[in-house]
Design an enzyme around this catalytic site. Sequence first.
Site, short mmCIF file in Angstrom:
data_model
loop_
_atom_site.label_atom_id
_atom_site.label_comp_id
_atom_site.label_asym_id
_atom_site.label_seq_id
_atom_site.Cartn_x
_atom_site.Cartn_y
_atom_site.Cartn_z
N SER A 9 0.86 -1.19 0.00
CA SER A 9 0.00 0.00 0.00
C SER A 9 0.89 1.23 0.00
O SER A 9 2.07 1.14 0.39
CB SER A 9 -0.86 -0.01 1.27
N TYR B 2 -2.83 -1.34 10.51
CA TYR B 2 -2.72 -1.47 9.04
C TYR B 2 -1.43 -0.81 8.56
O TYR B 2 -0.67 -1.39 7.78
CB TYR B 2 -3.93 -0.80 8.39
P1 NAD Z 1 -11.00 -6.73 -0.27
O1 NAD Z 1 -11.56 -6.59 1.09
O2 NAD Z 1 -11.94 -6.91 -1.40
O3 NAD Z 1 -9.95 -7.92 -0.36
C1 NAD Z 1 -9.32 -8.50 0.74
C2 NAD Z 1 -9.48 -9.99 0.59
O4 NAD Z 1 -8.71 -10.65 1.60
C3 NAD Z 1 -10.93 -10.43 0.75
O5 NAD Z 1 -11.26 -11.30 -0.30
C4 NAD Z 1 -10.92 -11.18 2.07
O6 NAD Z 1 -11.87 -12.23 2.14
C5 NAD Z 1 -9.50 -11.71 2.09
N1 NAD Z 1 -9.07 -12.08 3.43
C6 NAD Z 1 -9.19 -11.35 4.57
N2 NAD Z 1 -8.69 -12.04 5.60
C7 NAD Z 1 -8.21 -13.21 5.10
C8 NAD Z 1 -7.56 -14.33 5.67
N3 NAD Z 1 -7.32 -14.38 6.98
N4 NAD Z 1 -7.22 -15.35 4.85
C9 NAD Z 1 -7.49 -15.31 3.53
N5 NAD Z 1 -8.09 -14.27 2.94
C10 NAD Z 1 -8.45 -13.24 3.72
O7 NAD Z 1 -10.12 -5.43 -0.49
P2 NAD Z 1 -8.93 -5.14 -1.52
O8 NAD Z 1 -8.85 -3.67 -1.64
O9 NAD Z 1 -9.05 -5.95 -2.75
O10 NAD Z 1 -7.66 -5.60 -0.67
C11 NAD Z 1 -6.69 -6.48 -1.17
C12 NAD Z 1 -5.31 -6.03 -0.72
O11 NAD Z 1 -5.05 -4.75 -1.30
C13 NAD Z 1 -5.17 -5.85 0.79
O12 NAD Z 1 -3.93 -6.40 1.22
C14 NAD Z 1 -5.16 -4.34 0.95
O13 NAD Z 1 -4.43 -3.92 2.07
C15 NAD Z 1 -4.48 -3.92 -0.34
N6 NAD Z 1 -4.72 -2.52 -0.69
C16 NAD Z 1 -5.97 -2.08 -1.03
C17 NAD Z 1 -6.16 -0.74 -1.34
C18 NAD Z 1 -7.50 -0.19 -1.70
O14 NAD Z 1 -7.66 1.05 -1.76
N7 NAD Z 1 -8.51 -1.01 -1.99
C19 NAD Z 1 -5.07 0.13 -1.32
C20 NAD Z 1 -3.82 -0.35 -0.97
C21 NAD Z 1 -3.65 -1.68 -0.66
#
Ligand code: NAD
Length: 267
Positions: free
Chosen positions: A148, A161
């Site tokens: 991130s 986080y």
């Molecule tokens: P999201 O909530 O759709 O995806 C997160 C996924 O992780 C979900 O499918 C959830 O079921 C899964 N998950 C959570 N706990 C888990 C566990 N213990 N075991 C297995 N799976 C698990 O949101 P996203 O934005 O797609 O997030 C994905 C990644 O992207 C994350 O690591 C997040 O920190 C990172 N990220 C997202 C953003 C954003 O703005 N969306 C920005 C920077 C980084």
Amino acid sequence: MGRLHGKNCLITGASSGIGQAIAIRFAREGANVAINYRGGAEQAEVTRQQARAARNGGGGKELVVQADVSNEDHVKRMFKETLDAFGSLDVLVNNAGIQKPCPSHELELPDFDRVLSVNVRGPFLCAREAIRHFLSRGGGGVILNNSSVHEKIPKPKYLSYSISKGGMENLTKSLALEYAGQGIRVNAVGPGAVVTPINRAWIDNPKARAEVESHIPMNRAAEADEIAAVFAFLASDEASYITGQTLFACGGLTLYPEFRVAWSSGE
Ligand code: NAD
């Protein structure tokens, strides 16, 4: 032929958001994809079907595999199921992640620990299994971490986080250095604000979304596909000489947006 043709890839947290987009993009580029989910098998099945459709008649396999990435036994089982199905692994994507907003002085220990266990212990456990496999098989491999902008930018009220993504930067660099000589590349992608379920607090609220987007130099949040494209590049042989890096895909958020105007020099 796609850039990832025949590569066996495991993507954690792939039933939604960026992980889902990565699974679909990798399949479109010819990869065999193992789609990990923690809960909600139906949603993982949707990812599988979309990945299959993205192949557009091209070959390849999809596997849906349940595991909580913070649980060592689950991770071991997930790797066994993936290796049984695919025979070997070429690319691990540590994508699963959670966040829990809370003023830091009110943050309860179980919530602090839970975020770190999913966002740091999980990627460590998965990377460890992947590296063990890469070393025993020979020929190297690729590990990609979904970090991130908050691996660099502090995030008040999201302490665990922010710490977890800072840890992910070091996980990426330390593993990259330790295993560079064995042909294992370890990189991260650093997204800014992306339209996914983790941001449900603002994505469907036009006022809140406009406020978020007003802080982004490119004036908009990213679509998950735009982030998946960066993962596809780093997973491919086109990135064969890149290791230990975080590639920020953030619309300029890491460029100190507050300095767009020259407030600091009196002009
Ligand atoms: P999201 O909530 O759709 O995806 C997160 C996924 O992780 C979900 O499918 C959830 O079921 C899964 N998950 C959570 N706990 C888990 C566990 N213990 N075991 C297995 N799976 C698990 O949101 P996203 O934005 O797609 O997030 C994905 C990644 O992207 C994350 O690591 C997040 O920190 C990172 N990220 C997202 C953003 C954003 O703005 N969306 C920005 C920077 C980084």
